[in-house]
Write a protein that holds these residues in place. Structure first.
Motif, PDB file in Angstrom:
ATOM      1  N   UNK A 165       2.133 -10.750 -15.504  1.00  0.00           N
ATOM      2  CA  UNK A 165       1.417  -9.975 -16.515  1.00  0.00           C
ATOM      3  C   UNK A 165       1.597 -10.586 -17.894  1.00  0.00           C
ATOM      4  N   UNK A 166       2.823 -11.016 -18.203  1.00  0.00           N
ATOM      5  CA  UNK A 166       3.096 -11.635 -19.509  1.00  0.00           C
ATOM      6  C   UNK A 166       2.318 -12.935 -19.662  1.00  0.00           C
ATOM      7  N   UNK A 167       2.349 -13.781 -18.640  1.00  0.00           N
ATOM      8  CA  UNK A 167       1.660 -15.068 -18.720  1.00  0.00           C
ATOM      9  C   UNK A 167       0.152 -14.870 -18.820  1.00  0.00           C
ATOM     10  N   UNK A 168      -0.376 -13.916 -18.052  1.00  0.00           N
ATOM     11  CA  UNK A 168      -1.812 -13.649 -18.093  1.00  0.00           C
ATOM     12  C   UNK A 168      -2.261 -13.295 -19.502  1.00  0.00           C
ATOM     13  N   UNK A 169      -1.480 -12.474 -20.186  1.00  0.00           N
ATOM     14  CA  UNK A 169      -1.838 -12.068 -21.537  1.00  0.00           C
ATOM     15  C   UNK A 169      -1.612 -13.188 -22.538  1.00  0.00           C
ATOM     16  N   UNK A 170      -0.463 -13.866 -22.442  1.00  0.00           N
ATOM     17  CA  UNK A 170      -0.125 -14.905 -23.416  1.00  0.00           C
ATOM     18  C   UNK A 170      -1.100 -16.069 -23.361  1.00  0.00           C
ATOM     19  N   UNK A 171      -1.645 -16.346 -22.177  1.00  0.00           N
ATOM     20  CA  UNK A 171      -2.481 -17.524 -21.978  1.00  0.00           C
ATOM     21  C   UNK A 171      -3.984 -17.220 -22.081  1.00  0.00           C
ATOM     22  N   UNK A 172      -4.356 -15.956 -22.205  1.00  0.00           N
ATOM     23  CA  UNK A 172      -5.777 -15.579 -22.165  1.00  0.00           C
ATOM     24  C   UNK A 172      -6.488 -15.971 -23.459  1.00  0.00           C
ATOM     25  N   UNK A 173      -7.687 -16.531 -23.321  1.00  0.00           N
ATOM     26  CA  UNK A 173      -8.412 -17.043 -24.487  1.00  0.00           C
ATOM     27  C   UNK A 173      -9.763 -16.367 -24.693  1.00  0.00           C
ATOM     28  N   UNK A 174     -10.549 -16.217 -23.619  1.00  0.00           N
ATOM     29  CA  UNK A 174     -11.947 -15.798 -23.749  1.00  0.00           C
ATOM     30  C   UNK A 174     -12.053 -14.413 -24.377  1.00  0.00           C
ATOM     31  N   UNK A 175     -11.338 -13.448 -23.824  1.00  0.00           N
ATOM     32  CA  UNK A 175     -11.400 -12.080 -24.360  1.00  0.00           C
ATOM     33  C   UNK A 175     -10.847 -12.041 -25.778  1.00  0.00           C
ATOM     34  N   UNK A 176      -9.782 -12.804 -26.037  1.00  0.00           N
ATOM     35  CA  UNK A 176      -9.191 -12.823 -27.380  1.00  0.00           C
ATOM     36  C   UNK A 176     -10.176 -13.349 -28.415  1.00  0.00           C
ATOM     37  N   UNK A 177     -11.003 -14.313 -28.041  1.00  0.00           N
ATOM     38  CA  UNK A 177     -11.988 -14.847 -28.980  1.00  0.00           C
ATOM     39  C   UNK A 177     -12.970 -13.761 -29.409  1.00  0.00           C
ATOM     40  N   UNK A 178     -13.309 -12.860 -28.491  1.00  0.00           N
ATOM     41  CA  UNK A 178     -14.302 -11.835 -28.783  1.00  0.00           C
ATOM     42  C   UNK A 178     -13.726 -10.650 -29.550  1.00  0.00           C
ATOM     43  N   UNK A 179     -12.512 -10.214 -29.222  1.00  0.00           N
ATOM     44  CA  UNK A 179     -12.060  -8.926 -29.759  1.00  0.00           C
ATOM     45  C   UNK A 179     -10.824  -9.020 -30.645  1.00  0.00           C
ATOM     46  N   UNK A 180     -10.243 -10.204 -30.821  1.00  0.00           N
ATOM     47  CA  UNK A 180      -9.084 -10.299 -31.726  1.00  0.00           C
ATOM     48  C   UNK A 180      -9.561 -10.775 -33.095  1.00  0.00           C
ATOM     49  N   UNK A 181      -9.279  -9.998 -34.101  1.00  0.00           N
ATOM     50  CA  UNK A 181      -9.664 -10.356 -35.459  1.00  0.00           C
ATOM     51  C   UNK A 181      -8.590 -11.182 -36.139  1.00  0.00           C
ATOM     52  N   UNK A 182      -8.642 -11.239 -37.464  1.00  0.00           N
ATOM     53  CA  UNK A 182      -7.680 -12.045 -38.210  1.00  0.00           C
ATOM     54  C   UNK A 182      -6.269 -11.522 -38.049  1.00  0.00           C
ATOM     55  N   UNK A 183      -6.088 -10.205 -38.079  1.00  0.00           N
ATOM     56  CA  UNK A 183      -4.749  -9.632 -37.980  1.00  0.00           C
ATOM     57  C   UNK A 183      -4.206  -9.655 -36.558  1.00  0.00           C
ATOM     58  N   UNK A 184      -5.088  -9.791 -35.562  1.00  0.00           N
ATOM     59  CA  UNK A 184      -4.657  -9.790 -34.158  1.00  0.00           C
ATOM     60  C   UNK A 184      -4.910 -11.135 -33.492  1.00  0.00           C
ATOM     61  N   UNK A 185      -5.048 -12.185 -34.287  1.00  0.00           N
ATOM     62  CA  UNK A 185      -5.343 -13.507 -33.727  1.00  0.00           C
ATOM     63  C   UNK A 185      -4.200 -13.969 -32.830  1.00  0.00           C
ATOM     64  N   UNK A 186      -4.543 -14.404 -31.621  1.00  0.00           N
ATOM     65  CA  UNK A 186      -3.539 -14.877 -30.682  1.00  0.00           C
ATOM     66  C   UNK A 186      -3.417 -16.397 -30.764  1.00  0.00           C
TER      67      UNK A 186
END
Length: 268
Positions: free
Chosen positions: A191-212
């Motif tokens: 679960x940790x690796x899936x979240x830490x490594x995820x890119x596609x969803x983060x590009x769409x819904x993570x803004x400046x303050x939540x940038x991964x």
């Protein structure tokens, strides 16, 4: 046959590790962009990574989001797995399919759906939105790992504990949980690796303050191919390698400590 399998294993390991032969030298390169072979070597890009808030902030965000995702995923998956594996009820097959659905849908499709739905809830471009989205993506693989462990669990151990007077809570804490601990740890790790490594969803819904960190790396390589990307890749490899070697180092240290105790006692 054993020699053939060992050869295949060595070739597979080499194939997986081969990119590191390029990434690690590039992390030490003095070139202004990603270049191999490097024209020179220095540690400037390592210093840049550890001193640049534009890289440290996404790294911290990724760690926090992945940790929150792991906790939330385990809180949801553990009881769901026990219910689906150990009990029969109407709609069980449908529930199994729904648990696995995020694995069958392309991430780009889910990202668009999250962007639209979370926008209506007002949590798009926030850490909460990223955590919720990553939790949905982490559920299938976590469920698969934990359900496989639970299906192989010998329930006669629980029945023996109950027959000796243990309560359901005591049985779970002292019998079920210790046996399932490796499966729980592996599920949490996935679960940790899936979240830490995820890119596609983060590009769409993570803004400046939540940038991964993966989104920052994607933006960086798209714009200027910053060699700091190679630095991060090397550091992640070192962390993973350290985690893999840590149990062996501890085992060796304990063996040496056990051997040293009789020697010290004899001397005293």
């Amino acid at each position: 046959m054993n020699a053939t399998l060992k050869t295949i294993g060595v070739l597979v390991v080499f194939f997986i590790a081969a990119p590191l032969l390029i990434v690690v030298p590039m992390s030490l390169s003095s070139a202004p962009s990603l270049q191999f072979p490097p024209p020179g070597y220095w540690l400037g890009y390592y210093a840049q990574y550890f001193s640049d808030p534009s890289w440290l902030r996404p790294t911290l965000n990724s760690v926090l989001i992945a940790t929150a995702n792991t906790v939330l995923t385990m809180l949801l998956v553990v009881p769901a797995t026990f219910a689906l594996v150990r009990h029969k009820f109407w709609g069980k097959s449908l529930a199994n399919v729904m648990m696995m659905m995020p694995m069958a849908v392309p991430h780009i499709v889910m990202a668009i759906g999250y962007y639209s739905y979370f926008g209506q809830l007002g949590i798009v471009f926030s850490k909460l939105g990223v955590v919720l989205a990553h939790t949905c993506l982490s559920v299938p693989i976590t469920f698969l790992v934990l359900s496989a462990n639970l299906k192989g669990f010998d329930r006669s151990l629980e029945r023996a504990a109950r027959s000796l007077g243990a309560t359901p809570a005591q049985t779970f804490l002292h019998v079920t949980l210790p046996i399932l601990r490796p499966g729980l740890l592996i599920s949490a790790l996935f679960a940790f690796i899936q979240s830490f490594d995820e890119t596609v969803v983060a590009i769409f819904i993570s803004g400046r303050d939540a940038e991964t960190l993966p989104r920052k790396m994607f933006d960086s390589i798209r714009q200027d191919a910053d060699p700091v990307i190679a630095v991060i890749s090397t550091l992640l490899f070192v962390v993973v390698l350290g985690a893999l070697l840590a149990p062996h180092v501890l085992h060796i240290a304990r063996r040496l400590a056990r051997r040293a105790v009789p020697i010290l006692e004899n001397r005293s």
